[in-house]
Motif scaffolding. Sequence first.
Motif, short mmCIF file in Angstrom:
data_model
loop_
_atom_site.label_atom_id
_atom_site.label_comp_id
_atom_site.label_asym_id
_atom_site.label_seq_id
_atom_site.Cartn_x
_atom_site.Cartn_y
_atom_site.Cartn_z
N ASN A 100 20.46 7.87 -27.78
CA ASN A 100 19.15 8.18 -27.19
C ASN A 100 19.16 9.52 -26.49
OD1 ASN A 100 17.89 5.77 -28.02
ND2 ASN A 100 18.71 4.66 -26.26
N TYR A 101 20.23 9.82 -25.79
CA TYR A 101 20.32 11.10 -25.08
C TYR A 101 20.46 12.26 -26.06
CZ TYR A 101 20.83 8.41 -20.79
OH TYR A 101 20.61 7.56 -19.73
N ARG A 102 21.16 12.04 -27.16
CA ARG A 102 21.24 13.09 -28.19
C ARG A 102 19.86 13.37 -28.77
NH1 ARG A 102 25.76 9.89 -29.99
NH2 ARG A 102 27.73 10.76 -29.25
N GLU A 103 19.09 12.32 -28.98
CA GLU A 103 17.75 12.51 -29.53
C GLU A 103 16.84 13.23 -28.54
OE1 GLU A 103 14.08 9.89 -31.46
OE2 GLU A 103 15.97 8.92 -30.89
N LEU A 126 19.28 0.07 -20.32
CA LEU A 126 18.39 0.19 -21.47
C LEU A 126 18.55 1.52 -22.19
CD1 LEU A 126 14.96 -1.33 -20.30
CD2 LEU A 126 16.58 -2.30 -21.94
N SER A 127 18.85 2.58 -21.43
CA SER A 127 18.96 3.90 -22.05
C SER A 127 20.12 3.99 -23.03
CB SER A 127 19.11 4.96 -20.96
OG SER A 127 20.35 4.82 -20.27
N PHE A 128 21.04 3.05 -22.99
CA PHE A 128 22.16 3.03 -23.93
C PHE A 128 21.97 1.98 -25.04
CE2 PHE A 128 24.02 4.59 -19.96
CZ PHE A 128 24.54 5.79 -20.39
N THR A 129 20.74 1.47 -25.17
CA THR A 129 20.46 0.46 -26.18
C THR A 129 19.26 0.89 -27.02
OG1 THR A 129 18.93 -0.81 -24.78
CG2 THR A 129 21.28 -1.32 -24.58
#
Length: 342
Positions: free
Chosen positions: A85-88, A66-69
């Motif tokens: 998401n990780y960049r945000e 989910l963390s990549f969607t």
Amino acid sequence: MSTDQLTGPHAPAPARTPDPGPGRRRARRPLSRRARRAGAFYVFVGPWILGFLGMTAYPLGYALWLSFTNSDGLSPNARFVGLDNYREVFTNPDTLNSLARTGLFTAITVPLTIVAGLFLAVLVNQPIRARGLFRTLLYLPAVVPPVGAALTFKLIFDRDSGSANGVLDIFGVNGVSWLADPYARYVLIMLTLWTTGNVMIISLAGLQDIPRELHDAALVDGASWWQSFTRITLPLLSPVLFFQVVTGIITALQTFLPLLIALDPSPKGVTAVPDSNYLIMIEVFSQFFANGRYGYASALLWVLFLFVMFVTYVVFRLSKGAVFYSVEPEQTKPKARTLGGK
């Protein structure tokens, strides 16, 4: 003449035992002791393995996906967004501020809890009357469920009907909005110290494990109480304190109770968490259930997990030379040498 004495073609054929076959012969062979123990092991550990796969491994893998969607938890068509998401996470000011507040909250509450628990443990370890009663009373708050304790603190520090403002009214002090900024953080810290009984019990067990003869020998040598405490008690208690530091950091970084107690009694019935108590887990909860951003919230949880692992690793590295164990690792024994030197 009996049939046993008959000979020739009229003699009866000897009875034959039917061949059970190779498969049946193997089935009748008794199991070895090692096979029985292995079978018993898998029978007992099987439920845990199934629970781990279904309740831990699968949710972790699903949360990682989910963390990549950009999943919202409702639409079945989640789009793969890669590392967006990780960049945000590392560019969102609200997320970074909540993580900084969580780190500050951990840096304040963990030392306070450990020092308070050790202080209480030293007190109830003294040979006084009703010592068991004092231990029970001090440990009793730790038995209260966390939700019940949070709601109790919310009632005590309510601005209009709380007993805390009732005590202030006796001294002529106007009521304080304890559950709003800037006082909400102090209520949260007091709630954390409310459960110091757990730390006290662990520290008390460590104190009682220290041999009394060491303190008696130090007293004979003329050492003061403080010298005996700092040079005997603390070094021998360091493994217990180290355990409390690690578990306290992990627990504090995942604190979620402010969502229940630190509600701002703002007008029109709107409730909001004060900025001082807006920790990382509240940001995760807000992204999950208020904003419906399941992908971004999952990325937040994985970043928090990596942060906890990093902090724990740093604590372990810094503990070298500061934690003293009563049993040292076994030294490798030198090989016996013959008279010839070989």
